[in-house]
Write an enzyme that holds these catalytic residues in place. Structure first.
Site, PDB file in Angstrom:
ATOM      1  N   HIS A 120      12.276 -14.855  30.992  1.00 28.46           N
ATOM      2  CA  HIS A 120      13.008 -15.746  31.893  1.00 28.46           C
ATOM      3  C   HIS A 120      13.461 -15.036  33.164  1.00 28.46           C
ATOM      4  CE1 HIS A 120      16.896 -13.924  30.756  1.00 28.46           C
ATOM      5  NE2 HIS A 120      16.393 -13.867  29.544  1.00 28.46           N
ATOM      6  N   ASP A 121      13.382 -15.751  34.267  1.00 27.52           N
ATOM      7  CA  ASP A 121      13.880 -15.299  35.576  1.00 27.52           C
ATOM      8  C   ASP A 121      13.116 -14.115  36.152  1.00 27.52           C
ATOM      9  OD1 ASP A 121      16.249 -17.164  35.661  1.00 27.52           O
ATOM     10  OD2 ASP A 121      16.796 -15.999  33.895  1.00 27.52           O
ATOM     11  N   GLY A 138      13.686 -10.268  30.579  1.00 29.39           N
ATOM     12  CA  GLY A 138      14.238 -11.186  31.563  1.00 29.39           C
ATOM     13  C   GLY A 138      14.632 -10.502  32.861  1.00 29.39           C
TER      14      GLY A 138
END
Length: 263
Positions: A120-121, A138
């Site tokens: 994520h991100d 992440g």
């Protein structure tokens, strides 16, 4: 457009011209597939996920799954993928989190091999290769032309500069300079990614200048800050060296992968 009878495409999904969706694929209601994207079979594209043109996704890949983060509460965060990527079997790419900016970004012309993972991100550049089971935690930032070797793992929030090479099985917990080559558990800087530089057409003169700058920057004499200033002064005319210096200065809160010192 070709959609196999066994595929499930939810109402609301946006499919451009030339899209091919193979057997047993699932495409969610908030998905956008660009022109000539091909889902071979058994692919799941979920969440608020957008693919550009000419991407090919192989069986059992999962794109747009929820972040593997305990703070995620189902927010409508996104995954945005560029053009002409090859995403192989069992690869996974997660949507972002609210606290991390809300979007995971993957560039164009990449190769994401079997069971590779983009957390994520993350922000991933163009022409990146994640080899078998390579993992990005992440919030990682990965520049253009980076190669991450098999079974290597990049720790969350780590930056990897353009043209860097991460060797197989490496555990990368510190930032990797542009053009650097690292390996080991935990990863340490082995030098410049000379093979990659030659393959991408960097001139011998440029490579020799970069090697000289590297030796100065990571020498034993003086403090690192002194060597940093000396490198700037001596090699300010070399854009690649300037890129390395700017990368180092951009985030002083992050530790940097350094060469392993002999005891």
């Amino acid at each position: 457009m070709e959609i196999h009878p066994t595929a499930i495409v939810e109402a609301g999904a946006e499919l451009a011209d030339g899209v091919s969706i193979g057997p047993f694929c699932t495409v969610g209601a908030n998905v956008k597939l660009g022109p000539n994207c091909k889902l071979v079979s058994h692919v799941v594209v979920a969440g608020h996920t957008e693919l550009g043109a000419d991407n090919t996704v192989y069986p059992f890949a999962m794109l747009g799954g929820p972040p593997q983060h305990t703070a995620y509460k189902g927010e409508a965060t996104r995954l945005v993928i560029g053009d002409r990527n090859t995403i192989r079997e069992h690869a996974t790419m997660n949507i972002g989190t609210v606290n991390g900016g809300g979007v995971t970004k993957v560039g164009s012309d990449g190769l994401f091999m079997i069971e590779s993972h983009v957390g994520h991100d993350c922000t991933v550049g163009d022409k990146v290769i994640l080899t078998k089971q390579a993992t990005l935690g992440g919030h990682c930032e990965v520049g253009d032309f980076v190669i991450v070797g098999g079974l290597a793992a990049v720790h969350q929030f780590t930056r990897v500069g353009r043209h860097a090479m991460i060797g197989g099985l490496a555990a990368v917990v510190k930032d990797v300079i542009p053009y650097g080559s690292v390996w080991g558990n935990h990863a340490h800087l082995e030098g410049l990614n000379l093979v990659g530089l030659k393959r991408r057409g960097f001139s011998r003169e440029t490579i020799n200048t970069m090697r000289a700058a590297y030796r100065l920057l990571f020498a034993d004499e003086g403090t690192f800050q002194e060597r940093l200033e000396d490198t700037v002064e001596t090699y300010a005319s070399c854009p690649e060296v300037v890129e390395i210096i700017e990368f180092i200065r951009a985030d002083g809160s992050r530790p940097l992968c350094l060469p392993e010192r002999e005891v």
